[in-house]
Scaffold this motif. Structure first.
Motif, PDB file in Angstrom:
ATOM      1  N   HIS A 169       5.843  45.078-101.946  1.00  0.00           N
ATOM      2  CA  HIS A 169       4.657  44.576-101.263  1.00  0.00           C
ATOM      3  C   HIS A 169       4.753  43.063-101.141  1.00  0.00           C
ATOM      4  O   HIS A 169       5.423  42.406-101.929  1.00  0.00           O
ATOM      5  CB  HIS A 169       3.392  44.963-102.049  1.00  0.00           C
ATOM      6  CG  HIS A 169       2.159  45.022-101.201  1.00  0.00           C
ATOM      7  ND1 HIS A 169       1.482  43.898-100.771  1.00  0.00           N
ATOM      8  CD2 HIS A 169       1.476  46.077-100.662  1.00  0.00           C
ATOM      9  CE1 HIS A 169       0.444  44.255-100.030  1.00  0.00           C
ATOM     10  NE2 HIS A 169       0.412  45.566 -99.950  1.00  0.00           N
ATOM     11  N   GLN A 170       4.061  42.517-100.156  1.00  0.00           N
ATOM     12  CA  GLN A 170       4.142  41.069 -99.913  1.00  0.00           C
ATOM     13  C   GLN A 170       2.912  40.298-100.409  1.00  0.00           C
ATOM     14  O   GLN A 170       2.816  39.090-100.219  1.00  0.00           O
ATOM     15  CB  GLN A 170       4.305  40.822 -98.404  1.00  0.00           C
ATOM     16  CG  GLN A 170       5.548  41.469 -97.810  1.00  0.00           C
ATOM     17  CD  GLN A 170       6.818  41.056 -98.536  1.00  0.00           C
ATOM     18  OE1 GLN A 170       7.044  39.866 -98.769  1.00  0.00           O
ATOM     19  NE2 GLN A 170       7.651  42.023 -98.888  1.00  0.00           N
ATOM     20  N   SER A 171       1.972  40.985-101.050  1.00  0.00           N
ATOM     21  CA  SER A 171       0.747  40.324-101.487  1.00  0.00           C
ATOM     22  C   SER A 171       1.029  39.287-102.574  1.00  0.00           C
ATOM     23  O   SER A 171       1.801  39.518-103.507  1.00  0.00           O
ATOM     24  CB  SER A 171      -0.244  41.363-102.024  1.00  0.00           C
ATOM     25  OG  SER A 171      -1.344  40.719-102.640  1.00  0.00           O
ATOM     26  N   ARG A 172       0.355  38.127-102.449  1.00  0.00           N
ATOM     27  CA  ARG A 172       0.495  37.110-103.489  1.00  0.00           C
ATOM     28  C   ARG A 172      -0.193  37.523-104.785  1.00  0.00           C
ATOM     29  O   ARG A 172       0.056  36.941-105.843  1.00  0.00           O
ATOM     30  CB  ARG A 172      -0.081  35.780-102.990  1.00  0.00           C
ATOM     31  CG  ARG A 172       0.857  35.015-102.060  1.00  0.00           C
ATOM     32  CD  ARG A 172       0.276  33.689-101.672  1.00  0.00           C
ATOM     33  NE  ARG A 172      -0.902  33.842-100.832  1.00  0.00           N
ATOM     34  CZ  ARG A 172      -1.636  32.814-100.382  1.00  0.00           C
ATOM     35  NH1 ARG A 172      -1.306  31.579-100.717  1.00  0.00           N
ATOM     36  NH2 ARG A 172      -2.688  33.020 -99.620  1.00  0.00           N
ATOM     37  N   TYR A 173      -1.067  38.521-104.704  1.00  0.00           N
ATOM     38  CA  TYR A 173      -1.741  38.987-105.914  1.00  0.00           C
ATOM     39  C   TYR A 173      -0.760  39.613-106.905  1.00  0.00           C
ATOM     40  O   TYR A 173      -1.053  39.685-108.098  1.00  0.00           O
ATOM     41  CB  TYR A 173      -2.831  40.000-105.562  1.00  0.00           C
ATOM     42  CG  TYR A 173      -4.078  39.353-105.031  1.00  0.00           C
ATOM     43  CD1 TYR A 173      -5.017  38.804-105.891  1.00  0.00           C
ATOM     44  CD2 TYR A 173      -4.308  39.263-103.658  1.00  0.00           C
ATOM     45  CE1 TYR A 173      -6.167  38.190-105.406  1.00  0.00           C
ATOM     46  CE2 TYR A 173      -5.443  38.664-103.160  1.00  0.00           C
ATOM     47  CZ  TYR A 173      -6.379  38.125-104.042  1.00  0.00           C
ATOM     48  OH  TYR A 173      -7.499  37.506-103.556  1.00  0.00           O
ATOM     49  N   ARG A 174       0.383  40.071-106.436  1.00  0.00           N
ATOM     50  CA  ARG A 174       1.365  40.621-107.379  1.00  0.00           C
ATOM     51  C   ARG A 174       1.895  39.511-108.288  1.00  0.00           C
ATOM     52  O   ARG A 174       2.192  39.742-109.455  1.00  0.00           O
ATOM     53  CB  ARG A 174       2.513  41.303-106.634  1.00  0.00           C
ATOM     54  CG  ARG A 174       3.272  40.417-105.679  1.00  0.00           C
ATOM     55  CD  ARG A 174       4.321  41.173-104.893  1.00  0.00           C
ATOM     56  NE  ARG A 174       4.955  40.323-103.915  1.00  0.00           N
ATOM     57  CZ  ARG A 174       6.211  40.432-103.529  1.00  0.00           C
ATOM     58  NH1 ARG A 174       6.974  41.366-104.057  1.00  0.00           N
ATOM     59  NH2 ARG A 174       6.715  39.637-102.618  1.00  0.00           N
ATOM     60  N   TYR A 175       1.990  38.271-107.773  1.00  0.00           N
ATOM     61  CA  TYR A 175       2.420  37.160-108.623  1.00  0.00           C
ATOM     62  C   TYR A 175       1.328  36.806-109.632  1.00  0.00           C
ATOM     63  O   TYR A 175       1.616  36.426-110.771  1.00  0.00           O
ATOM     64  CB  TYR A 175       2.763  35.946-107.767  1.00  0.00           C
ATOM     65  CG  TYR A 175       3.897  36.191-106.803  1.00  0.00           C
ATOM     66  CD1 TYR A 175       5.171  36.531-107.279  1.00  0.00           C
ATOM     67  CD2 TYR A 175       3.716  36.092-105.430  1.00  0.00           C
ATOM     68  CE1 TYR A 175       6.221  36.767-106.398  1.00  0.00           C
ATOM     69  CE2 TYR A 175       4.753  36.338-104.540  1.00  0.00           C
ATOM     70  CZ  TYR A 175       6.006  36.673-105.035  1.00  0.00           C
ATOM     71  OH  TYR A 175       7.042  36.923-104.172  1.00  0.00           O
ATOM     72  N   LEU A 176       0.069  36.918-109.192  1.00  0.00           N
ATOM     73  CA  LEU A 176      -1.039  36.684-110.111  1.00  0.00           C
ATOM     74  C   LEU A 176      -1.000  37.704-111.248  1.00  0.00           C
ATOM     75  O   LEU A 176      -1.092  37.344-112.429  1.00  0.00           O
ATOM     76  CB  LEU A 176      -2.362  36.784-109.358  1.00  0.00           C
ATOM     77  CG  LEU A 176      -3.639  36.719-110.212  1.00  0.00           C
ATOM     78  CD1 LEU A 176      -3.766  35.367-110.887  1.00  0.00           C
ATOM     79  CD2 LEU A 176      -4.866  37.003-109.349  1.00  0.00           C
ATOM     80  N   ALA A 177      -0.840  38.975-110.902  1.00  0.00           N
ATOM     81  CA  ALA A 177      -0.796  40.027-111.922  1.00  0.00           C
ATOM     82  C   ALA A 177       0.403  39.843-112.840  1.00  0.00           C
ATOM     83  O   ALA A 177       0.301  39.987-114.061  1.00  0.00           O
ATOM     84  CB  ALA A 177      -0.752  41.402-111.255  1.00  0.00           C
ATOM     85  N   LEU A 178       1.547  39.505-112.251  1.00  0.00           N
ATOM     86  CA  LEU A 178       2.760  39.330-113.045  1.00  0.00           C
ATOM     87  C   LEU A 178       2.618  38.141-113.989  1.00  0.00           C
ATOM     88  O   LEU A 178       3.024  38.198-115.161  1.00  0.00           O
ATOM     89  CB  LEU A 178       3.958  39.126-112.116  1.00  0.00           C
ATOM     90  CG  LEU A 178       5.341  39.206-112.769  1.00  0.00           C
ATOM     91  CD1 LEU A 178       5.571  40.593-113.375  1.00  0.00           C
ATOM     92  CD2 LEU A 178       6.432  38.882-111.759  1.00  0.00           C
ATOM     93  N   GLY A 179       2.029  37.043-113.492  1.00  0.00           N
ATOM     94  CA  GLY A 179       1.812  35.881-114.351  1.00  0.00           C
ATOM     95  C   GLY A 179       0.884  36.190-115.515  1.00  0.00           C
ATOM     96  O   GLY A 179       1.149  35.800-116.662  1.00  0.00           O
ATOM     97  N   MET A 180      -0.208  36.925-115.254  1.00  0.00           N
ATOM     98  CA  MET A 180      -1.142  37.281-116.313  1.00  0.00           C
ATOM     99  C   MET A 180      -0.520  38.265-117.296  1.00  0.00           C
ATOM    100  O   MET A 180      -0.783  38.196-118.508  1.00  0.00           O
ATOM    101  CB  MET A 180      -2.422  37.855-115.718  1.00  0.00           C
ATOM    102  CG  MET A 180      -3.286  36.827-115.017  1.00  0.00           C
ATOM    103  SD  MET A 180      -3.740  35.445-116.112  1.00  0.00           S
ATOM    104  CE  MET A 180      -4.601  36.310-117.422  1.00  0.00           C
ATOM    105  N   LEU A 181       0.303  39.177-116.814  1.00  0.00           N
ATOM    106  CA  LEU A 181       1.009  40.086-117.721  1.00  0.00           C
ATOM    107  C   LEU A 181       1.894  39.298-118.678  1.00  0.00           C
ATOM    108  O   LEU A 181       1.992  39.613-119.867  1.00  0.00           O
ATOM    109  CB  LEU A 181       1.851  41.091-116.929  1.00  0.00           C
ATOM    110  CG  LEU A 181       1.101  42.257-116.301  1.00  0.00           C
ATOM    111  CD1 LEU A 181       2.029  43.075-115.397  1.00  0.00           C
ATOM    112  CD2 LEU A 181       0.509  43.161-117.378  1.00  0.00           C
ATOM    113  N   GLY A 182       2.535  38.241-118.161  1.00  0.00           N
ATOM    114  CA  GLY A 182       3.371  37.417-119.021  1.00  0.00           C
ATOM    115  C   GLY A 182       2.563  36.681-120.073  1.00  0.00           C
ATOM    116  O   GLY A 182       2.937  36.648-121.254  1.00  0.00           O
ATOM    117  N   VAL A 183       1.412  36.103-119.682  1.00  0.00           N
ATOM    118  CA  VAL A 183       0.569  35.360-120.626  1.00  0.00           C
ATOM    119  C   VAL A 183       0.048  36.292-121.719  1.00  0.00           C
ATOM    120  O   VAL A 183       0.104  35.967-122.918  1.00  0.00           O
ATOM    121  CB  VAL A 183      -0.600  34.691-119.879  1.00  0.00           C
ATOM    122  CG1 VAL A 183      -1.615  34.126-120.865  1.00  0.00           C
ATOM    123  CG2 VAL A 183      -0.085  33.582-118.963  1.00  0.00           C
TER     124      VAL A 183
END
Length: 624
Positions: A169-183
C-alpha cells in the motif's frame, strides 16, 4: 495530555501515563511522517475563535477531572487518607512492607519505587503471534517463565494483511503505524525473560519522558502494539476489499503475495520445530492455524480464476477469520478469566437471599484465591479490606499498616471472618491504648484477647495517622504476606476452623442478641448502614469497616463521634438504652468534584449537539 497525567497521579498513575506516552509519541511521529503539518496547526491558532474554543475545552476537561482532583488535593497526602496504590507493590514481588512504610502520597508521584528492573513481554509473546496455543504446544516458554500476561495473537490472517498493507500500500499511515510499533516495541519487550534490567534504549526513553520512570510493568504496553498492528491490518484489508486495488495487486505482485504466504508458513514450521520439537505443527489447534495460511494462499490463487465470485471468496475469508478468533478466545479463556462461581454461590446461599445489596454479618475467608492477606466478597458485604493490591486504586495507610504488622490469624479474628462485622463491646471489654504504635503492638501480640476486646486509641479521635519517621529501606518484608505463605496458611486455617466458622454463621443470633445488647441491621449500602441497638450496659457499637475521617455517625439524627477502633476500623460510644445508629460515608469535596464532572460531561454533549445542528443548518442553507 497534562490533564491526563494529573488525573493519573491522583487516581491511577500507570494507565494514564501509558496513554500519555502513547499520545506524545504518536503526535511526534505524526508530524515526522508529514501526515500532519505543524505549520498548519500553528497557523490555525491565529484565529480567536479556535483559541477561545481550546480554552473552553481545557476548562471542561478540568471540570471532568473534578473527582480525581478533589481526591488528590484533599486526600493523597503523606498521612495516607487515600493512597494511589495500583501496581506499585508488584515492584516488590508482592511484599508490600517497604511501600507501606513510605510517605506513599509523595513517593507515588516519583520514581522512588523504580529501580533498574522491569517486567517486560518476552520473546514468547512474539512467537505467540503465530502460535496462539503456546501455553500448551510449546512448553519451552512456559517452563522458562518467558510468557507475560498479555498475549500477542491477533489472528493469523489479519497478520498477513498487516504485511500486505506494509509492503503493497502507498499510504503514509503505514509509516506512522510502523514508527509507533517500533517505539512501543522497544519499551515493552525484553529477550531475557519477563523480569530484566532496562536496556540503553529504554533508559533513554525514561529520561526523555519522565512519567515512564514510574512504569516498570512494561508488559501492559501490549494493547498499544495491537492498536498499530490493527492500523496496518486495516490498510492491508482495504486492498483486498477494493476490487480494483485487489485486481491490480494480483496482477502486479501475485508471486510476491504467494511468496509472503510461504514465508509465514516456513517461519511457523521453523518455530514449531525448534521450540516444540514437532514437525509442521505442535497441536491440532496449531495445525488449524497453519492451514489458514494455506487457505489464504489458495484464496489468492482462486481469485485469479472465475470459479468463485469475489463476494463469495471475501465471505469465506471473513468466516475463517471469525472462527479463528473465536477458537482463540475459547482456548485462552482458561488462562485469563477468573471463575466467579464461588462468589455466586456465596451470594445465593446468603440468609438474606441472592441480593447484591444484602448485608452479611460475616466475611468469607478467601472466596477466591487470595491477593494480599485474604480476599473478600465485596459484592456480598461491605469491604473493610480491599479485594487485593493489584486493581484497587485507593485505600488507607492504616489498612496497609494493619495487614503488614498483624499476623494472618489475628487479621481473621479482627476483620469479620471469625466474628460478625457488627458487634457491641461492653465498656469492660474496651482497652484504651496510648497511640497507634501501641495499638499495633497489642493487636499483633495477643491472639485470644483480640477476639474478645476492642482496642481504641482515644475516644472521639478522628485525626489522620502521623507520617512514619523510619527510612524507606529499614522495614523488612512481612513474612506472612509472601504469596506462598498466605496460600499455605489459608489452607491450614480453613481446615482447622471449618466447623467453628460454620457454627458461628449458623448461629449469628448468639453474637447479636445477648442479655446485655441486641443489634439489628435495618438498611445497608456501600456508603451507609442503619442499625437498631438496645443495650443494657454502656459500651461501643463496632462496625468492622475501614476507618476514614469522612465517616460520620448519627444516633436518632444527632451526630456522635466516630472512634478509631482496632487501628483501622470504627466504633461509636452508646450509653445504655435504645438507639437508632446510622453510619454515613460523606466526603463532601468528592461530591463537589463529581458534580463538576457531570456538568463538564453535559457541557461536552451540548457542544457536540450544537455543532451538529449548526453544521446541518449550514448544509441546508448551502443546498438552498
Amino acid at each position: 495530555a497534562a490533564a491526563v497525567l494529573m488525573l493519573g497521579i491522583s487516581m491511577n498513575v500507570y494507565i494514564p501515563a501509558y496513554e500519555l506516552f502513547n499520545l506524545t509519541a504518536f503526535l511526534i511521529v505524526l508530524f515526522l511522517t508529514r501526515i500532519a503539518s505543524a505549520r498548519d496547526v500553528f497557523r490555525a491558532y491565529s484565529g480567536k475563535a479556535l483559541i477561545a474554543f481550546s480554552l473552553a475545552a481545557i476548562v471542561t476537561l478540568v471540570m471532568m477531572m473534578g473527582p480525581g482532583l478533589a481526591v488528590y488535593f484533599k486526600d493523597a497526602s503523606g498521612s495516607g487518607e487515600l493512597l494511589p496504590i495500583q501496581r506499585i507493590p508488584l515492584k516488590f514481588g508482592g511484599n508490600m512492607k517497604v511501600f507501606m512504610a513510605s510517605d506513599s502520597g509523595a513517593d507515588a508521584l516519583s520514581d522512588t519505587f523504580v529501580n533498574d528492573q522491569g517486567a517486560f513481554n518476552a520473546y514468547g509473546n512474539i512467537v505467540n503471534t503465530i502460535v496462539p496455543d503456546i501455553y500448551e504446544s510449546l512448553p519451552y516458554f512456559a517452563e522458562k517463565g518467558l510468557l507475560a500476561e498479555m498475549g500477542g495473537y491477533v489472528g493469523i490472517l489479519p497478520l498477513l494483511f498487516v504485511f500486505i498493507g506494509l509492503f503493497f500500500h502507498q499510504s503514509r499511515y503505514r509509516y506512522l503505524a510502523l514508527g509507533m510499533l517500533g517505539v512501543i516495541f522497544v519499551n515493552s519487550y525484553s529477550f531475557s525473560g519477563m523480569n530484566s534490567t532496562f536496556n540503553f534504549a529504554q533508559k533513554t526513553f525514561n529520561a526523555l519522558f519522565p512519567p515512564l520512570k514510574m512504569i516498570d510493568m512494561r508488559e501492559t504496553f501490549g494493547p498499544f502494539l495491537q492498536i498499530y498492528v490493527g492500523m496496518l491490518m486495516s490498510i492491508g484489508l482495504s486492498i483486498v476489499l477494493d476490487a480494483a486495488q485487489f485486481a491490480r495487486l494480483l496482477k502486479e505482485n501475485y508471486r510476491r503475495v504467494i511468496g509472503l504466504c510461504l514465508a509465514v508458513i516456513a517461519l511457523k514450521v521453523a518455530v514449531t520445530a525448534y521450540y516444540g520439537q514437532q514437525f509442521l505443527f505442535a497441536s491440532f489447534y496449531d495445525l488449524f492455524v497453519l492451514m489458514q495460511i494455506v487457505f489464504i494462499a489458495a484464496f489468492f490463487v482462486l481469485s485469479r480464476t472465475t470459479l468463485f465470485s469475489a463476494r463469495t471468496l471475501t465471505a469465506l475469508l471473513f468466516a475463517v477469520i471469525l472462527v479463528d478468533l473465536l477458537a482463540f478466545n475459547l482456548y485462552a479463556s482458561k488462562y485469563v478469566l477468573v471463575d466467579r462461581r464461588p462468589y455466586d454461590e456465596l451470594i445465593d446461599s446468603s440468609p438474606a437471599g441472592p441480593s447484591r445489596n444484602a448485608f452479611d454479618y460475616f466475611r468469607e475467608p478467601l472466596p477466591a484465591p487470595p491477593n494480599v492477606a485474604f480476599g473478600e466478597n465485596i459484592i456480598h458485604a461491605k469491604g473493610a479490606l480491599t479485594q487485593g493490591y493489584n486493581h484497587s486504586p485507593f485505600s488507607t495507610k492504616r489498612y496497609y499498616d494493619f495487614i503488614t504488622h498483624i499476623p494472618l490469624r489475628n487479621q481473621f479474628m479482627l476483620t469479620g471472618v471469625t466474628g460478625p462485622i457488627i458487634r457491641f463491646y461492653p465498656q469492660e471489654n474496651v482497652v484504651l491504648t496510648g497511640d497507634k504504635a501501641d495499638t499495633l503492638r497489642l493487636l499483633a501480640s495477643s491472639e485470644d484477647a483480640v477476639d474478645r476486646s476492642l482496642y481504641l486509641e482515644a475516644p472521639g479521635m478522628r485525626s489522620a495517622p502521623a507520617r512514619p519517621a523510619a527510612a524507606l529501606g529499614s522495614y523488612p518484608d512481612a513474612v506472612w504476606l509472601r504469596p506462598e505463605n498466605v496460600y499455605r496458611y489459608y489452607d491450614r486455617f480453613v481446615a482447622d476452623n471449618r466447623d467453628r466458622l460454620m457454627a458461628a454463621r449458623n448461629d449469628v443470633s448468639s453474637f447479636l442478641h445477648t442479655p446485655q445488647y441486641e443489634i439489628a441491621v435495618r438498611d445497608f449500602s456501600t456508603s451507609e448502614i442503619t442499625m437498631d441497638v438496645r443495650n443494657t450496659v454502656d459500651g461501643y457499637l463496632y462496625y468492622n469497616d475501614g476507618w476514614s475521617r469522612y465517616w460520620l455517625a448519627y444516633d436518632k439524627g444527632k451526630e456522635i463521634p466516630v472512634v478509631i477502633a482496632n487501628y483501622n476500623f470504627k466504633a461509636v460510644y452508646l450509653e445504655k438504652g435504645a438507639h437508632s445508629v446510622r453510619f454515613v460515608f460523606d466526603p463532601v469535596h468528592y461530591k463537589i468534584g463529581l458534580t463538576a464532572f457531570y456538568a463538564g460531561m453535559m457541557l461536552c454533549a451540548g457542544t457536540i449537539i450544537y455543532g451538529l445542528r449548526r453544521s446541518k443548518s449550514g448544509n441546508t442553507a448551502g443546498n438552498s
